[in-house]
Scaffold this motif. Sequence first.
Motif, PDB file in Angstrom:
ATOM      1  N   UNK A  56       0.623  -0.668  -5.523  1.00 13.45           N
ATOM      2  CA  UNK A  56       1.193   0.364  -6.391  1.00 13.45           C
ATOM      3  C   UNK A  56       1.545  -0.215  -7.743  1.00 13.45           C
ATOM      4  N   UNK A  57       2.121  -1.399  -7.751  1.00  8.85           N
ATOM      5  CA  UNK A  57       2.448  -2.075  -9.013  1.00  8.85           C
ATOM      6  C   UNK A  57       1.185  -2.372  -9.825  1.00  8.85           C
ATOM      7  N   UNK A  58       0.058  -2.547  -9.116  1.00  4.03           N
ATOM      8  CA  UNK A  58      -1.213  -2.829  -9.786  1.00  4.03           C
ATOM      9  C   UNK A  58      -1.939  -1.548 -10.198  1.00  4.03           C
ATOM     10  N   UNK A  59      -1.316  -0.389  -9.930  1.00  7.81           N
ATOM     11  CA  UNK A  59      -1.902   0.868 -10.359  1.00  7.81           C
ATOM     12  C   UNK A  59      -2.768   1.556  -9.337  1.00  7.81           C
ATOM     13  N   UNK A  60      -2.637   1.163  -8.052  1.00  7.24           N
ATOM     14  CA  UNK A  60      -3.429   1.780  -6.981  1.00  7.24           C
ATOM     15  C   UNK A  60      -2.474   2.272  -5.916  1.00  7.24           C
ATOM     16  N   UNK A  61      -2.504   3.579  -5.640  1.00  7.19           N
ATOM     17  CA  UNK A  61      -1.621   4.156  -4.623  1.00  7.19           C
ATOM     18  C   UNK A  61      -2.369   4.222  -3.295  1.00  7.19           C
ATOM     19  N   UNK A  62      -2.073   3.318  -2.354  1.00  6.90           N
ATOM     20  CA  UNK A  62      -2.802   3.318  -1.087  1.00  6.90           C
ATOM     21  C   UNK A  62      -2.132   4.204  -0.047  1.00  6.90           C
ATOM     22  N   UNK A  63      -2.950   4.788   0.814  1.00  3.51           N
ATOM     23  CA  UNK A  63      -2.409   5.460   1.985  1.00  3.51           C
ATOM     24  C   UNK A  63      -1.963   4.389   2.980  1.00  3.51           C
ATOM     25  N   UNK A  64      -1.270   4.808   4.027  1.00  3.98           N
ATOM     26  CA  UNK A  64      -0.839   3.854   5.052  1.00  3.98           C
ATOM     27  C   UNK A  64      -2.046   3.192   5.721  1.00  3.98           C
ATOM     28  N   UNK A  65      -3.100   3.974   5.961  1.00  2.00           N
ATOM     29  CA  UNK A  65      -4.314   3.428   6.583  1.00  2.00           C
ATOM     30  C   UNK A  65      -4.933   2.345   5.722  1.00  2.00           C
ATOM     31  N   UNK A  66      -4.990   2.587   4.429  1.00  3.25           N
ATOM     32  CA  UNK A  66      -5.589   1.610   3.510  1.00  3.25           C
ATOM     33  C   UNK A  66      -4.737   0.344   3.462  1.00  3.25           C
ATOM     34  N   UNK A  67      -3.439   0.515   3.310  1.00  2.00           N
ATOM     35  CA  UNK A  67      -2.553  -0.653   3.231  1.00  2.00           C
ATOM     36  C   UNK A  67      -2.620  -1.474   4.512  1.00  2.00           C
ATOM     37  N   UNK A  68      -2.691  -0.805   5.656  1.00  2.00           N
ATOM     38  CA  UNK A  68      -2.772  -1.511   6.938  1.00  2.00           C
ATOM     39  C   UNK A  68      -4.072  -2.295   7.043  1.00  2.00           C
ATOM     40  N   UNK A  69      -5.185  -1.679   6.651  1.00  6.00           N
ATOM     41  CA  UNK A  69      -6.484  -2.354   6.730  1.00  6.00           C
ATOM     42  C   UNK A  69      -6.525  -3.577   5.821  1.00  6.00           C
ATOM     43  N   UNK A  70      -5.975  -3.462   4.630  1.00  2.00           N
ATOM     44  CA  UNK A  70      -5.956  -4.592   3.704  1.00  2.00           C
ATOM     45  C   UNK A  70      -5.109  -5.731   4.269  1.00  2.00           C
ATOM     46  N   UNK A  71      -3.946  -5.390   4.805  1.00  4.97           N
ATOM     47  CA  UNK A  71      -3.092  -6.428   5.382  1.00  4.97           C
ATOM     48  C   UNK A  71      -3.787  -7.143   6.533  1.00  4.97           C
TER      49      UNK A  71
END
Length: 295
Positions: free
Chosen positions: A16-31
């Motif tokens: 979010x700080x980098x200008x990208x609002x991820x959904x929970x699914x996206x954030x989980x996959x990236x982690x």
Amino acid sequence: MSKFFGSVDEVTRRLTDAGYLPSTDIATAVYLAGHLGKPLLIEGPAGVGKTELAKAVAAATSADLIRLQCYEGIDEARALYEWNHAKQLLRITTEREGWNDTRDHVFTEEFLLERPLLAAIRNPNPTVLLIDELDKADVELEGLLLEVLGDYQVSIPELGTITAVRTPFVFVTSNANRELSEALKRRCLYLHIDYPTAELERAIVRMKVPELDEALGEPVVRVVGALRELSLRKSPSIAETVDWAKTLVALGTRTLSNNVIRSTLGVLLKYQADHRIATERLRLSDSPNDEGAAK
């Protein structure tokens, strides 16, 4: 990659700080991709933020972004490495030694030209490797990728095996125009990104175009959503929603009338047939006095 993100919440915050609002699914996959050290294969329609996600991860982690843009006919020489044949030939013609001795001289680092895959493997800095739109490339390229994605190494017959100095964070994107191989999919975690919910897209518009009249946020997203439900050649992407919001700001728009929508459709739709379908299905009026927004 786990040192970059300590939790799913941290992924959300830093993206979010980098200008990208991820959904929970996206954030989980990236982690999980970072924590497990696995490539992340992302599929979905064009324009939903697959490429932007890789860019945002690179920005959020201060990593070098190395991008391999795929296209029909791309080969090993453009994706992995090639030898500088002109320089090799010059060395051969100036050498007085026999071929056996000369061969050892021309197949060295001095004559090796790195392409994105090899450059990512050899980069000592934190690296995000983006293999973009793999489905546009021929199936043969997937075979070249298996060693890189599975073992983070590259085999060069003349030099031997080059193993990653530092494991890159790999993103592979596809618009799903063709099925990718099972062998490639086994090496990756999988994420499907679709168009965002109306609530998330409104948040994206607010973040990207804060100067947009607050009352226009909801109708802008509603109209774009209606367009995506039509049988169009190309539905508007998230980036085009943002561009449309910027267009409305530039025009000083306060009310999203049918006339405004019709006159600015070129920001959202890039084919004449799509314009015709949208005009008919959304019942955009030709009346210069029309003030009602499309339903």
